[in-house]
Design a protein around this motif. Sequence first.
Motif, PDB file in Angstrom:
ATOM      1  N   UNK A 396       0.829  -1.216   0.000  1.00 28.94           N
ATOM      2  CA  UNK A 396       0.000   0.000   0.000  1.00 28.94           C
ATOM      3  C   UNK A 396       0.862   1.264   0.000  1.00 28.94           C
ATOM      4  N   UNK A 397       1.945   1.264   0.763  1.00 32.28           N
ATOM      5  CA  UNK A 397       2.825   2.427   0.783  1.00 32.28           C
ATOM      6  C   UNK A 397       3.441   2.641  -0.595  1.00 32.28           C
ATOM      7  N   UNK A 398       3.850   1.557  -1.245  1.00 27.23           N
ATOM      8  CA  UNK A 398       4.455   1.662  -2.574  1.00 27.23           C
ATOM      9  C   UNK A 398       3.465   2.175  -3.609  1.00 27.23           C
ATOM     10  N   UNK A 399       2.193   1.817  -3.461  1.00 23.12           N
ATOM     11  CA  UNK A 399       1.180   2.303  -4.396  1.00 23.12           C
ATOM     12  C   UNK A 399       1.013   3.815  -4.293  1.00 23.12           C
ATOM     13  N   UNK A 400       1.080   4.345  -3.079  1.00 24.39           N
ATOM     14  CA  UNK A 400       0.853   5.775  -2.878  1.00 24.39           C
ATOM     15  C   UNK A 400       2.101   6.621  -3.147  1.00 24.39           C
ATOM     16  N   UNK A 401       3.268   6.003  -3.127  1.00 25.57           N
ATOM     17  CA  UNK A 401       4.531   6.735  -3.243  1.00 25.57           C
ATOM     18  C   UNK A 401       4.858   7.046  -4.700  1.00 25.57           C
ATOM     19  N   UNK A 402       5.077   8.317  -5.004  1.00 23.84           N
ATOM     20  CA  UNK A 402       5.528   8.720  -6.335  1.00 23.84           C
ATOM     21  C   UNK A 402       7.024   8.467  -6.460  1.00 23.84           C
ATOM     22  N   UNK A 403       7.503   8.311  -7.685  1.00 20.58           N
ATOM     23  CA  UNK A 403       8.921   7.997  -7.911  1.00 20.58           C
ATOM     24  C   UNK A 403       9.855   9.028  -7.292  1.00 20.58           C
ATOM     25  N   UNK A 404       9.431  10.285  -7.315  1.00 20.37           N
ATOM     26  CA  UNK A 404      10.308  11.350  -6.823  1.00 20.37           C
ATOM     27  C   UNK A 404      10.054  11.724  -5.364  1.00 20.37           C
ATOM     28  N   UNK A 405       9.217  10.951  -4.667  1.00 20.06           N
ATOM     29  CA  UNK A 405       8.948  11.243  -3.256  1.00 20.06           C
ATOM     30  C   UNK A 405      10.157  10.910  -2.386  1.00 20.06           C
ATOM     31  N   UNK A 428     -10.535  -0.667  13.595  1.00 26.39           N
ATOM     32  CA  UNK A 428      -9.447  -0.575  12.619  1.00 26.39           C
ATOM     33  C   UNK A 428      -8.487  -1.745  12.744  1.00 26.39           C
ATOM     34  N   UNK A 429      -7.873  -2.111  11.617  1.00 22.57           N
ATOM     35  CA  UNK A 429      -6.881  -3.185  11.628  1.00 22.57           C
ATOM     36  C   UNK A 429      -5.625  -2.724  10.904  1.00 22.57           C
ATOM     37  N   UNK A 430      -4.493  -2.870  11.563  1.00 20.49           N
ATOM     38  CA  UNK A 430      -3.193  -2.466  11.023  1.00 20.49           C
ATOM     39  C   UNK A 430      -2.444  -3.721  10.589  1.00 20.49           C
ATOM     40  N   UNK A 431      -1.964  -3.736   9.360  1.00 19.45           N
ATOM     41  CA  UNK A 431      -1.170  -4.861   8.878  1.00 19.45           C
ATOM     42  C   UNK A 431       0.276  -4.681   9.315  1.00 19.45           C
ATOM     43  N   UNK A 432       0.955  -5.766   9.606  1.00 25.03           N
ATOM     44  CA  UNK A 432       2.325  -5.725  10.100  1.00 25.03           C
ATOM     45  C   UNK A 432       3.206  -4.808   9.243  1.00 25.03           C
ATOM     46  N   UNK A 433       3.163  -5.009   7.936  1.00 23.47           N
ATOM     47  CA  UNK A 433       4.056  -4.250   7.054  1.00 23.47           C
ATOM     48  C   UNK A 433       3.673  -2.775   6.967  1.00 23.47           C
ATOM     49  N   UNK A 434       2.435  -2.449   7.309  1.00 21.48           N
ATOM     50  CA  UNK A 434       2.048  -1.043   7.379  1.00 21.48           C
ATOM     51  C   UNK A 434       2.660  -0.385   8.610  1.00 21.48           C
ATOM     52  N   UNK A 435       2.608  -1.068   9.734  1.00 16.60           N
ATOM     53  CA  UNK A 435       3.140  -0.501  10.982  1.00 16.60           C
ATOM     54  C   UNK A 435       4.631  -0.209  10.879  1.00 16.60           C
ATOM     55  N   UNK A 436       5.363  -1.067  10.170  1.00 16.00           N
ATOM     56  CA  UNK A 436       6.826  -0.918  10.134  1.00 16.00           C
ATOM     57  C   UNK A 436       7.317  -0.321   8.819  1.00 16.00           C
ATOM     58  N   UNK A 437       6.412   0.231   8.010  1.00 18.92           N
ATOM     59  CA  UNK A 437       6.824   0.976   6.828  1.00 18.92           C
ATOM     60  C   UNK A 437       7.532   0.174   5.760  1.00 18.92           C
ATOM     61  N   UNK A 438       7.041  -1.028   5.475  1.00 20.57           N
ATOM     62  CA  UNK A 438       7.634  -1.844   4.410  1.00 20.57           C
ATOM     63  C   UNK A 438       7.213  -1.339   3.031  1.00 20.57           C
TER      64      UNK A 438
END
Length: 583
Positions: A396-405, A428-438
């Motif tokens: 999810x983080x990779x989807x939102x991140x632009x190349x130049x971010x 709410x539910x937090x996925x492991x990789x969301x919490x640690x910024x994968x």
Amino acid sequence: MPVKKEIRAEFIKKLSFLYGSGEADRIFDGINDIINFYQPLIYKLSNNAGRAKFRENDIAFTTYGDQVSSENEKTLKVLNKFLGNYVSGLIKIIHILPFYPYSSDDGFSVIDYKEVKKENGGWEDIVSMGKNFNLMFDAVINHISAKSGWFGKYLAGDEAFRNFFIETGPSIDLSGVIRPRTLPLLTKFDTSKGEKWLWTTFSADQIDLNYESPDTLLAIIDVLLFYVSQGARVLRLDAIAYLWKKPGTKCVHLPETHEVIKLLRLILDESAPYVSIITETNVPHKDNISYFGKNGDEAQMVYNFSLPPLLAHAILMENSTFLSSWASSLEVPACGNTYFNFTASHDGIGVTPATGLLPQEEIDFLCKSTLARGGNISSKKNENGTESPYELNINYLSLLKADNDSSDAAAEKFMLSQAIMLSMPGVPCVYFHSLVGSVNFTEGVKISGAFRTINREKLDFKTLVKELSEKDSLRRKVYTRYRELLSVRAGEKAFSPDASFSFPLLHPSVFTVLRGFEKNENPLIAVHNLSSKSVRVSLKNIFEKYGAFNLFDLLSRRTIVPDEKSEFSVNPLEILWLKCSRP
């Protein structure tokens, strides 16, 4: 277990619908025997708990049992160490993805329902975790592994398992069956009684169970109550929409499937009322929420599957119109029932739940964005034989991140999405990789050949701890911000699942959530600017309806003072959780 006359009548009614009145009494006796067997064990765990009720501090966390590892340690012990160090006091519910022995699909092809995979540890590790957290177990009950003991006994001709699986043939017209895969629906097996074609919705290694057989139902009820006896407080019914099969139908959302869920709910209400059911149904929104039941008599929670794609679209487009429109259509569930909100999971981001909520060109935009950012698209087979996108396989983080971010910009944009998820009505539910910024685990996809691996990377505990401690790392930036959001949310009654909610559109680039206004329930205004520019918003309509308030932002710890027009500015990508109090 002594059963009241009216409760027994309810059991008989449901069983008669599923199996006919002639079988209902026998099956009920079998269910009662199972309940009586587990009742002493369940009673010890219950601590006289009443019916399940979710509160603002009920925040869930999804993880694999072997998510983090350390040399010469069982992975559940390492996970317990991680939870104690990084989520204790922030998270209340731990959803451990299938920790049983399995043969494929990262746990969702279970070999033995009642065993813990030896590399993970043992039941004592699960019970130990349950002393500090409420546990959610996966009930993978639509299918079982082709390498399971149950299936082995079926192949060998054991009469006790003769009807556990669905025998059919390629001559039967199954063209109308809807399923989330493009693999063959039927798989041929050699058995002691000759060749048999069996129903395999998800893969040739995942053999569908036959619920037309009461013996199958009883065996699964035994498994579920065993899980409760081992500390499960929430049972996640995986892929439950496909449970009952009937040739000539779509074999999804059948009335019999709903009736089985109602039956399971009734069993738990009578034997372990503190245990909740959550249904996992990655389908269009209307079908998804049908699993609450007409009178709230099915699942206490349903996954809010439309949130992840709509939220990603809103942030990528810097426009909340479609997200706000859908959110405004959310109905208040029956008392005690609520939504289960998330953005990322071990699976992909569902496309089907966005059907009818996003125009096709906007769904195409999401698919193109996924591919452009290193992800993949999984397809499903449609009723007419065609294929269409089923899920976006990307972190999810990779989807939102632009190349130049930069890492700061990527963290800020991602945490905006998480703040919106946390502000939604429900648990709410937090996925492991969301919490640690994968980010995307693309190397893993190359190795496994499975698209879903992109968000299922297993991590070394020491390496993870080191990265979380590095001041400028993306992991630390995300985790630090997440801790703050979780701490604030857990202490605000306005975020209770029972608190009222509405979604006024203050600006096309702003997603706003009102919580707790209807009954003066400690009201809060959550304002989220999706734009890369500052915007002005007006609270005039809110103040006219509810009266004027003083506004204090719980995150920045500052007072917000609107001008004489009730307007104020919101910075780019800013999150404001405004606690309201009377002047």
